[in-house]
Design an enzyme around this catalytic site. Structure first.
Site, PDB file in Angstrom:
ATOM      1  CG  ASN A 221      22.098  17.951 -28.951  1.00  0.00           C
ATOM      2  OD1 ASN A 221      22.441  17.240 -29.884  1.00  0.00           O
ATOM      3  ND2 ASN A 221      22.460  17.720 -27.713  1.00  0.00           N
TER       4      ASN A 221
ATOM      5  CD  GLU B  89      28.015   7.655 -26.804  1.00  0.00           C
ATOM      6  OE1 GLU B  89      27.528   7.917 -25.686  1.00  0.00           O
ATOM      7  OE2 GLU B  89      29.110   7.107 -26.944  1.00  0.00           O
TER       8      GLU B  89
ATOM      9  CB  CYS C  28      23.116  13.858 -24.028  1.00  0.00           C
ATOM     10  SG  CYS C  28      24.858  14.166 -24.321  1.00  0.00           S
TER      11      CYS C  28
ATOM     12  CD  GLU D 237      30.008   8.683 -30.360  1.00  0.00           C
ATOM     13  OE1 GLU D 237      29.361   9.569 -29.764  1.00  0.00           O
ATOM     14  OE2 GLU D 237      29.985   8.532 -31.602  1.00  0.00           O
TER      15      GLU D 237
HETATM   16  P1  NDP Z   1      16.089  11.235 -31.906  1.00  0.00           P
HETATM   17  O1  NDP Z   1      16.392   9.933 -31.318  1.00  0.00           O
HETATM   18  O2  NDP Z   1      14.689  11.558 -32.233  1.00  0.00           O
HETATM   19  O3  NDP Z   1      16.897  11.464 -33.256  1.00  0.00           O
HETATM   20  C1  NDP Z   1      18.286  11.307 -33.366  1.00  0.00           C
HETATM   21  C2  NDP Z   1      18.627  11.022 -34.809  1.00  0.00           C
HETATM   22  O4  NDP Z   1      18.064   9.767 -35.180  1.00  0.00           O
HETATM   23  C3  NDP Z   1      18.055  12.025 -35.797  1.00  0.00           C
HETATM   24  O5  NDP Z   1      18.917  12.173 -36.894  1.00  0.00           O
HETATM   25  C4  NDP Z   1      16.770  11.351 -36.220  1.00  0.00           C
HETATM   26  O6  NDP Z   1      16.283  11.829 -37.443  1.00  0.00           O
HETATM   27  C5  NDP Z   1      17.220   9.924 -36.315  1.00  0.00           C
HETATM   28  N1  NDP Z   1      16.171   8.921 -36.222  1.00  0.00           N
HETATM   29  C6  NDP Z   1      14.945   9.028 -35.668  1.00  0.00           C
HETATM   30  N2  NDP Z   1      14.269   7.850 -35.764  1.00  0.00           N
HETATM   31  C7  NDP Z   1      15.104   6.982 -36.404  1.00  0.00           C
HETATM   32  C8  NDP Z   1      15.009   5.622 -36.796  1.00  0.00           C
HETATM   33  N3  NDP Z   1      13.914   4.903 -36.553  1.00  0.00           N
HETATM   34  N4  NDP Z   1      16.051   5.058 -37.416  1.00  0.00           N
HETATM   35  C9  NDP Z   1      17.168   5.746 -37.668  1.00  0.00           C
HETATM   36  N5  NDP Z   1      17.322   7.062 -37.324  1.00  0.00           N
HETATM   37  C10 NDP Z   1      16.307   7.667 -36.697  1.00  0.00           C
HETATM   38  O7  NDP Z   1      16.721  12.289 -30.924  1.00  0.00           O
HETATM   39  P2  NDP Z   1      16.633  13.834 -30.993  1.00  0.00           P
HETATM   40  O8  NDP Z   1      17.035  14.311 -32.340  1.00  0.00           O
HETATM   41  O9  NDP Z   1      15.321  14.244 -30.481  1.00  0.00           O
HETATM   42  O10 NDP Z   1      17.801  14.219 -29.998  1.00  0.00           O
HETATM   43  C11 NDP Z   1      17.604  14.360 -28.679  1.00  0.00           C
HETATM   44  C12 NDP Z   1      18.055  13.129 -27.950  1.00  0.00           C
HETATM   45  O11 NDP Z   1      19.423  12.840 -28.221  1.00  0.00           O
HETATM   46  C13 NDP Z   1      17.979  13.310 -26.463  1.00  0.00           C
HETATM   47  O12 NDP Z   1      17.345  12.217 -25.878  1.00  0.00           O
HETATM   48  C14 NDP Z   1      19.435  13.381 -26.016  1.00  0.00           C
HETATM   49  O13 NDP Z   1      19.659  12.951 -24.719  1.00  0.00           O
HETATM   50  C15 NDP Z   1      20.112  12.548 -27.017  1.00  0.00           C
HETATM   51  N6  NDP Z   1      21.484  12.936 -27.152  1.00  0.00           N
HETATM   52  C16 NDP Z   1      22.433  12.112 -26.640  1.00  0.00           C
HETATM   53  C17 NDP Z   1      23.765  12.441 -26.674  1.00  0.00           C
HETATM   54  C18 NDP Z   1      24.801  11.506 -26.137  1.00  0.00           C
HETATM   55  O14 NDP Z   1      25.978  11.633 -26.483  1.00  0.00           O
HETATM   56  N7  NDP Z   1      24.473  10.552 -25.310  1.00  0.00           N
HETATM   57  C19 NDP Z   1      24.208  13.710 -27.269  1.00  0.00           C
HETATM   58  C20 NDP Z   1      23.132  14.507 -27.782  1.00  0.00           C
HETATM   59  C21 NDP Z   1      21.817  14.108 -27.723  1.00  0.00           C
HETATM   60  P3  NDP Z   1      15.128  12.958 -37.455  1.00  0.00           P
HETATM   61  O15 NDP Z   1      15.559  14.029 -36.525  1.00  0.00           O
HETATM   62  O16 NDP Z   1      15.137  13.368 -38.850  1.00  0.00           O
HETATM   63  O17 NDP Z   1      13.877  12.279 -36.993  1.00  0.00           O
END
Ligand code: NDP
Length: 477
Positions: free
Chosen positions: A139, A237, A271, A449
């Site tokens: 995002n 996070e 998020c 963070e």
């Molecule tokens: P995901 O959890 O699907 O993915 C986040 C990252 O983790 C991506 O790079 C993804 O790769 C990777 N990933 C996925 N599965 C694994 C695994 N088993 N092991 C290691 N890495 C993995 O989240 P989204 O990309 O869909 O992002 C949206 C989510 O992020 C929302 O729930 C949002 O709330 C949260 N978010 C939280 C923030 C915060 O600061 N608290 C800030 C921004 C977002 P790939 O995409 O290639 O699958």
């Protein structure tokens, strides 16, 4: 995980469906080489042994280069994930500020001389972990990448950055810029690929000593389990379903504007999106009507339009998730007061656009009021009094953020303290600054963070004792 060197990820511009770029997926063999190279750089480049002000010089040089490439980076992120250009520019500024902040924090961070209880001087130092994995979502790539990479480098680590497969183009740019700015080779490397294989392999890799993850709660739990098994520290996070509260003594004009911006900014793909709006019952109908009127008039446009309030979602498949979320809200009995559909018009046909959506008529326990949509969808709920509000606002698994609007500062203090969330905004919303700690309560995460906490996250405390005794040690005292 895949071992095919030829596999590629294709970045698609969600505003028009056109290809923006491609990156090679990292194979298992390549990952081993990257981790080994990171350790080599950590041990041999001298980075961790530089004086803090010398590391700070490199971090400032990275910031300067990011600033000088602001426009092209913002354009690239806009195409990579569809966020409005103005927001992307703001995120590059944020990344610049983050590197500058951690340069300053790096050279001013003080550790402790601890009170002695014997004939010695004792103090603490912060040691880097070595090789850290930084995993970021799609995002806000440049911002999330900087939030992890800058403090991890400041603390003396080498970093392996894994961006989302849906927005793979910014991380290599950051690595390129860091190298050009004087960061020793190997200290910041990027791996690309699907989270379930490349991401999981990175988390499980024995060469990774600390994991910093931003993403969804389900993924965070899975990573946390692996980290627990390996006994490596993990910062998570995660997601949110943040309450945005309007009391009946609030400045309604300001509150409604913030409620709208709090969920529809970034098309809700934030998020900290204020996705559960609580309005005190005495003003509920009036405020709800204002919210619906404003949401219905939000200007949807291509991300590079000058006159834009909301752009597309990050991908067509993410729009399908939002559509499924709204369909379930309907099944649960939710009234879709506006939106709930794709916009009409030729300019929207190829993009991942979705209308700003306001849902009312659901109880606080409805799945749609409990689960994160991560899109332009808000649920609006009435509340009677402060105690009911606190119970309902705290009544989800999440605890990332909260906004509350009231002119009564004592009430703001009471409610602000009672809310289970890592950030509480009183008469403002979505203030996110690099100098203030950020993170979640409950299932929204572990660790903080940003700020000095964000620097300490990437170091482990070592205690050192220097003996001052004049006599040899007795066997027992
Ligand atoms: P995901 O959890 O699907 O993915 C986040 C990252 O983790 C991506 O790079 C993804 O790769 C990777 N990933 C996925 N599965 C694994 C695994 N088993 N092991 C290691 N890495 C993995 O989240 P989204 O990309 O869909 O992002 C949206 C989510 O992020 C929302 O729930 C949002 O709330 C949260 N978010 C939280 C923030 C915060 O600061 N608290 C800030 C921004 C977002 P790939 O995409 O290639 O699958």
């Amino acid at each position: 995980m895949t071992t095919q060197f030829s596999e590629q990820l294709v970045s698609i511009n969600p505003a028009n469906g056109q290809e923006v770029g491609r990156v090679d997926v990292t194979s298992a063999a390549e990952l081993d080489v990257i981790v080994a190279k990171a350790w080599q750089a950590y041990r041999k480049s001298g980075w961790k042994d530089l004086m803090p002000h010398q590391r700070a010089d490199v971090l400032r040089a990275i910031a300067d280069r990011l600033a000088s490439e602001k426009e092209s980076l913002a354009q690239l992120q806009m195409q990579d994930n569809g966020k409005p250009l103005s927001e992307c520019r703001g995120m590059v500024d944020y990344a610049v500020g983050t590197f500058r902040y951690y340069a300053s924090a790096c050279e001013t961070l003080e550790t402790e001389v601890t009170p002695p209880r014997g004939q010695y001087v004792s103090f603490t130092v912060l040691e880097p972990y070595g090789v850290v994995a930084a995993i970021t979502p799609w995002n806000s790539p440049i911002m999330n990448d900087a939030t992890k990479v800058a403090p991890a480098l400041a603390a003396g680590n080498a970093v392996i950055l894994k961006p989302s497969e849906d927005s793979p183009l910014l991380a290599p740019e950051l690595a390129r810029i860091a190298l050009a700015a004087g960061l020793p080779a190997g200290l910041l490397q990027v791996v690309q690929g699907h989270g379930a294989d490349v991401g999981a392999a990175l988390v499980a890799h024995e060469g990774v000593r600390m994991i910093s993850f931003t993403g969804g709660t389900v993924t965070g739990r899975a990573i946390g389990r692996v980290a627990a098994d390996r006994v490596v520290p993990v910062a998570l996070e995660l997601g949110g379903k943040s309450p945005h509260i309007v009391f009946d003594d609030a400045n309604i004009e300001h509150a409604v504007a913030a409620v709208i911006a709090g969920i529809f900014g970034s098309a809700g793909q934030s998020c900290v999106a204020g996705s559960r709006v609580f309005v005190q019952r005495s003003i509920y109908q009036n405020v709800l009507e204002q919210i619906v009127a404003r949401a219905s008039s939000i200007r949807l446009a291509a991300p590079d339009s000058a006159d834009i309030e909301m752009g597309p979602l990050s991908s067509l498949h993410h729009r399908e998730r939002i559509e499924a979320f709204v369909a379930r809200a309907r099944e649960e009995g939710g009234q879709i007061l506006c939106g709930g559909a794709r916009p009409e018009g030729d300019e929207f046909v190829k993009g991942a656009y979705y209308l700003p959506t306001v849902i009312a008529g659901l109880g606080p326990d409805a799945v749609s009021c409990q689960e994160e949509a991560f899109g332009p969808v808000m649920v609006v709920l009435p509340f009677n009094d402060e105690s009911e509000l606190i119970e309902q606002a705290n009544g989800t698994a999440f605890g990332l953020a909260c906004g509350l609007w009231t002119e009564d500062f004592k009430k703001a203090w009471r409610v602000g303290r009672a809310i289970e969330a890592g950030s509480v905004w009183v008469n403002t919303y979505k203030q996110s600054v690099t100098s203030t700690p950020f993170g979640g309560f409950k299932s929204s995460g572990i660790g903080r963070e940003k700020g000095l906490d964000g620097l300490r996250l990437y170091g482990q405390v070592k205690s050192l004792f220097f003996g001052l005794q004049q006599q040899p040690f007795p066997v027992s005292k």
